[in-house]
Scaffold this active site. Sequence first.
Site, PDB file in Angstrom:
ATOM      1  N   LYS A  91      27.833 -79.823 105.095  1.00 19.75           N
ATOM      2  CA  LYS A  91      27.018 -78.611 105.436  1.00 19.75           C
ATOM      3  C   LYS A  91      26.278 -77.965 104.646  1.00 19.75           C
ATOM      4  O   LYS A  91      24.623 -77.942 104.893  1.00 19.75           O
ATOM      5  CB  LYS A  91      27.281 -77.890 106.534  1.00 19.75           C
ATOM      6  CG  LYS A  91      26.376 -77.014 107.226  1.00 19.75           C
ATOM      7  CD  LYS A  91      27.186 -75.503 108.148  1.00 19.75           C
ATOM      8  CE  LYS A  91      26.144 -74.705 107.894  1.00 19.75           C
ATOM      9  NZ  LYS A  91      26.322 -73.187 108.571  1.00 19.75           N
ATOM     10  N   TYR A 134      26.344 -69.921 115.036  1.00 24.12           N
ATOM     11  CA  TYR A 134      25.953 -70.838 115.310  1.00 24.12           C
ATOM     12  C   TYR A 134      26.334 -72.786 115.591  1.00 24.12           C
ATOM     13  O   TYR A 134      26.563 -73.910 116.466  1.00 24.12           O
ATOM     14  CB  TYR A 134      24.622 -71.115 116.591  1.00 24.12           C
ATOM     15  CG  TYR A 134      24.560 -70.278 117.281  1.00 24.12           C
ATOM     16  CD1 TYR A 134      24.179 -69.858 118.189  1.00 24.12           C
ATOM     17  CD2 TYR A 134      23.975 -69.312 116.335  1.00 24.12           C
ATOM     18  CE1 TYR A 134      23.487 -69.136 118.966  1.00 24.12           C
ATOM     19  CE2 TYR A 134      23.107 -68.267 116.770  1.00 24.12           C
ATOM     20  CZ  TYR A 134      23.113 -67.835 118.429  1.00 24.12           C
ATOM     21  OH  TYR A 134      22.348 -66.380 119.148  1.00 24.12           O
ATOM     22  N   HIS A 162      19.860 -75.774 106.115  1.00 24.29           N
ATOM     23  CA  HIS A 162      18.471 -74.392 106.006  1.00 24.29           C
ATOM     24  C   HIS A 162      18.423 -74.360 104.774  1.00 24.29           C
ATOM     25  O   HIS A 162      17.579 -74.067 103.971  1.00 24.29           O
ATOM     26  CB  HIS A 162      18.698 -74.092 107.375  1.00 24.29           C
ATOM     27  CG  HIS A 162      19.673 -73.486 107.734  1.00 24.29           C
ATOM     28  ND1 HIS A 162      20.367 -73.616 108.648  1.00 24.29           N
ATOM     29  CD2 HIS A 162      20.711 -71.892 108.083  1.00 24.29           C
ATOM     30  CE1 HIS A 162      21.823 -74.132 108.332  1.00 24.29           C
ATOM     31  NE2 HIS A 162      21.046 -72.559 108.618  1.00 24.29           N
ATOM     32  N   ASP A 211      16.047 -64.752 105.452  1.00 31.32           N
ATOM     33  CA  ASP A 211      16.685 -64.428 107.495  1.00 31.32           C
ATOM     34  C   ASP A 211      16.761 -66.398 107.952  1.00 31.32           C
ATOM     35  O   ASP A 211      16.109 -67.169 107.551  1.00 31.32           O
ATOM     36  CB  ASP A 211      14.741 -63.642 107.844  1.00 31.32           C
ATOM     37  CG  ASP A 211      15.540 -62.940 108.851  1.00 31.32           C
ATOM     38  OD1 ASP A 211      17.365 -62.803 108.310  1.00 31.32           O
ATOM     39  OD2 ASP A 211      14.837 -62.744 109.536  1.00 31.32           O
ATOM     40  N   LYS A 259      27.307 -65.593  97.731  1.00 33.80           N
ATOM     41  CA  LYS A 259      26.230 -65.893  97.585  1.00 33.80           C
ATOM     42  C   LYS A 259      25.765 -65.404  96.285  1.00 33.80           C
ATOM     43  O   LYS A 259      24.725 -66.156  95.399  1.00 33.80           O
ATOM     44  CB  LYS A 259      25.616 -65.675  98.637  1.00 33.80           C
ATOM     45  CG  LYS A 259      25.676 -65.606 100.432  1.00 33.80           C
ATOM     46  CD  LYS A 259      24.931 -65.013 100.939  1.00 33.80           C
ATOM     47  CE  LYS A 259      25.080 -66.179 102.243  1.00 33.80           C
ATOM     48  NZ  LYS A 259      23.872 -65.196 103.244  1.00 33.80           N
TER      49      LYS A 259
HETATM   50  P1  IMP Z   1      21.010 -64.104 108.253  1.00 33.85           P
HETATM   51  O1  IMP Z   1      19.053 -64.475 108.466  1.00 33.85           O
HETATM   52  O2  IMP Z   1      21.620 -64.887 107.722  1.00 33.85           O
HETATM   53  O3  IMP Z   1      21.352 -62.937 108.948  1.00 33.85           O
HETATM   54  O4  IMP Z   1      21.626 -64.695 110.045  1.00 33.85           O
HETATM   55  C1  IMP Z   1      20.568 -64.707 111.850  1.00 33.85           C
HETATM   56  C2  IMP Z   1      21.825 -64.941 111.982  1.00 33.85           C
HETATM   57  O5  IMP Z   1      21.850 -66.349 112.725  1.00 33.85           O
HETATM   58  C3  IMP Z   1      23.304 -65.525 111.663  1.00 33.85           C
HETATM   59  O6  IMP Z   1      24.214 -64.397 112.845  1.00 33.85           O
HETATM   60  C4  IMP Z   1      23.852 -66.051 113.161  1.00 33.85           C
HETATM   61  O7  IMP Z   1      24.494 -66.107 114.437  1.00 33.85           O
HETATM   62  C5  IMP Z   1      22.854 -67.585 112.503  1.00 33.85           C
HETATM   63  N1  IMP Z   1      23.111 -68.323 111.398  1.00 33.85           N
HETATM   64  C6  IMP Z   1      22.807 -68.407 110.253  1.00 33.85           C
HETATM   65  N2  IMP Z   1      22.574 -69.066 109.488  1.00 33.85           N
HETATM   66  C7  IMP Z   1      23.083 -70.287 110.485  1.00 33.85           C
HETATM   67  C8  IMP Z   1      24.571 -71.042 110.158  1.00 33.85           C
HETATM   68  O8  IMP Z   1      23.991 -71.574 109.202  1.00 33.85           O
HETATM   69  N3  IMP Z   1      25.497 -71.684 110.937  1.00 33.85           N
HETATM   70  C9  IMP Z   1      25.186 -70.956 112.307  1.00 33.85           C
HETATM   71  N4  IMP Z   1      24.376 -69.831 112.342  1.00 33.85           N
HETATM   72  C10 IMP Z   1      24.001 -68.897 111.791  1.00 33.85           C
END
Ligand code: IMP
Length: 201
Positions: A171, A150, A176, A68, A12
């Site tokens: 993707k 997910y 997002h 986040d 990243k």
């Molecule tokens: P974080 O804030 O990037 O750590 O994301 C929090 C949680 O959201 C992760 O642990 C995943 O369960 C879910 N998540 C975040 N981004 C993705 C994605 O691009 N695909 C699927 N799950 C995601």
Amino acid sequence: MELVFATNNRHKLAEIAGMLDSRFRVLGLADIGCTEELPEEGETLEANASQKAFHLFHRYGYDCFADDTGLEVEALGGEPGVYSARYAGPGKDSGENMALLLQKMAEINNRRARFRTVISLVRGGEELLFEGIAEGEILTSGRGSGGFGYDPVFRPAGYDLSFAELPAAEKNRISHRGKAFRKMVAYLLGEPEIPADTITM
Ligand code: IMP
């Protein structure tokens, strides 16, 4: 200008550094000797991104940014949202999280959902937030083995494949996170938004 990214993920870090120009030097948490877990006690994505970035700014004195992300399911009132990582418990197990989600959605026809990423950029104590959204729906069972979290149960709008079935570059182009980071980079560079294919994060 030095900017700390609230991550230890070298991939990243390299991605973001590659999108910025020589005016910027992007450092990771390890580079500034930060080994503690950053606080994430908020009830919104905005609050968590903000808390992480301000914690870094105040304790370590660097301009910085933190992200986040959450999955927001319409029929569940936005769940799991900020609790996405630990939906099924503190173990943060993706398989258990997806199983719980599919169980809660078993009798629900409205499958609309979205992933949302919020980035908090703090420079000189001033904060700016950047948001990226990927709309889609929750499948009735998992499909595909790519990605993480997910991805197997999320089908982005306009596609017949789940996020876990899409090639990573595709993707990332529509995700997002990609959208939010491109917005921040465009802002930092003082440019209109960066084209989607220049980031693979
Ligand atoms: P974080 O804030 O990037 O750590 O994301 C929090 C949680 O959201 C992760 O642990 C995943 O369960 C879910 N998540 C975040 N981004 C993705 C994605 O691009 N695909 C699927 N799950 C995601």
